[in-house]
Motif scaffolding. Sequence first.
Motif, mmCIF file in Angstrom:
data_model
loop_
_atom_site.group_PDB
_atom_site.id
_atom_site.type_symbol
_atom_site.label_atom_id
_atom_site.label_comp_id
_atom_site.label_asym_id
_atom_site.label_seq_id
_atom_site.Cartn_x
_atom_site.Cartn_y
_atom_site.Cartn_z
ATOM 1 N N VAL A 51 43.051 26.585 27.146
ATOM 2 C CA VAL A 51 42.201 25.477 27.047
ATOM 3 C C VAL A 51 41.145 25.579 28.578
ATOM 4 N N ILE A 52 41.931 25.980 29.814
ATOM 5 C CA ILE A 52 41.649 26.461 30.719
ATOM 6 C C ILE A 52 41.400 27.911 31.566
ATOM 7 N N GLY A 53 41.826 28.235 30.825
ATOM 8 C CA GLY A 53 42.159 29.894 31.221
ATOM 9 C C GLY A 53 42.432 30.644 33.140
ATOM 10 N N PRO A 54 42.824 31.489 33.015
ATOM 11 C CA PRO A 54 42.646 32.530 34.215
ATOM 12 C C PRO A 54 41.805 31.456 35.219
ATOM 13 N N GLY A 55 42.585 30.695 36.416
ATOM 14 C CA GLY A 55 41.327 30.830 37.319
ATOM 15 C C GLY A 55 40.370 29.312 36.763
ATOM 16 N N GLY A 56 40.503 28.912 35.630
ATOM 17 C CA GLY A 56 39.686 27.690 35.391
ATOM 18 C C GLY A 56 38.286 28.406 34.571
ATOM 19 N N SER A 57 38.312 30.325 34.310
ATOM 20 C CA SER A 57 37.591 31.075 33.285
ATOM 21 C C SER A 57 37.388 30.976 32.183
ATOM 22 N N MET A 185 44.956 43.416 31.882
ATOM 23 C CA MET A 185 45.763 43.805 30.800
ATOM 24 C C MET A 185 46.805 42.029 30.627
ATOM 25 N N ASP A 186 46.286 42.438 28.874
ATOM 26 C CA ASP A 186 47.392 41.371 28.300
ATOM 27 C C ASP A 186 47.929 41.914 27.222
ATOM 28 N N PHE A 187 49.832 41.458 27.511
ATOM 29 C CA PHE A 187 50.855 42.335 26.747
ATOM 30 C C PHE A 187 51.421 41.360 25.923
ATOM 31 N N LEU A 215 47.445 40.389 35.171
ATOM 32 C CA LEU A 215 48.584 40.484 34.315
ATOM 33 C C LEU A 215 48.646 39.583 33.320
ATOM 34 N N VAL A 216 48.672 39.437 32.092
ATOM 35 C CA VAL A 216 49.153 38.407 31.389
ATOM 36 C C VAL A 216 50.744 38.234 30.193
ATOM 37 N N PRO A 217 51.485 38.905 30.591
ATOM 38 C CA PRO A 217 52.642 38.831 29.647
ATOM 39 C C PRO A 217 53.164 37.566 28.603
ATOM 40 N N GLY A 218 52.407 36.216 29.737
ATOM 41 C CA GLY A 218 52.878 35.165 28.555
ATOM 42 C C GLY A 218 53.699 34.210 29.328
ATOM 43 N N ALA A 219 53.976 33.064 28.955
ATOM 44 C CA ALA A 219 54.939 32.553 29.591
ATOM 45 C C ALA A 219 55.958 31.847 28.716
ATOM 46 N N GLY A 251 52.501 32.316 33.092
ATOM 47 C CA GLY A 251 52.458 33.881 32.843
ATOM 48 C C GLY A 251 51.401 34.584 33.018
ATOM 49 N N SER A 252 50.219 34.247 33.440
ATOM 50 C CA SER A 252 49.324 35.368 34.147
ATOM 51 C C SER A 252 49.401 35.005 35.978
#
Length: 257
Positions: A51-57, A185-187, A215-219, A251-252
């Motif tokens: 819901v928040i996204g990377p850096g609040g995006s 890159m979302d993996f 990069l978003v490999p996930g948690a 995860g990011s």
Amino acid sequence: RAPVSPGLRATMGLFGSLFRLLLCFGGSKLRDDDTATEVEIKCSSKWIAQVIGPGGSKLSELRFMSGAEIHIDKGKDPVTITITGDPKQVKDARQAITQVINDAEHPDYEGEAGKKFRKDADGHAKRAEKLAVEKDALFARGDKENAHRKLDEVKAAQRAMHTSNAAAASAIFENRNKGKGNMYMDFHGLRKTEAIGLLETRLAELSGKKGDLTLVPGAGKHSGGGGAVLLPAVMQTLRDRNLAFEEINVGSLVVKL
């Protein structure tokens, strides 16, 4: 003041419990959702990063697209998301946030094409296993000529499996990254070797360039009991290349090129 009968008290308690339950699962503070100017949504802390996204995006996007005020209180689990605004803003924000949470809980990482190629690969893998059993039986009987023929069939099925898995990886990566540029890159949905191969290819393409590579490999929240697989592999790949990076969300990562 007239006393309240035990039966009435029990009924009032039941309605109170139902009302609190409604709020717990995203109910409006007003009776009519279409006229509500404030609602609360409960979200597991496991998914609040989406819901928040990377850096609040993502949160900024939700605020901008709906026009509503969105406040997140992470003091308890589940996390409380409070939405305020006019009825349309509140309704739009609530629907959008609910969709984000649903997608996080039940993600479609692969897309239709990715699912098809993975299914094809699984079929080739099962065929290879069946042929291998038949090949072993032929060797055991001393029928070397037919056993070698069967071995060729095994190898052909394995090649088809690898080809289908490669097509699946390409389709899944496209599904997750279309239109996001070469600095993202979302993996999600990829296997470790596939993700690392794509990462190494992208790093080679970006050699000599400057900027932030996200990069978003996930948690590893959908990886089962073994925990994260992609995240540590991606981090080790970056360390091996002496690339500086920081974890911006669970995860990011952001790589400083």
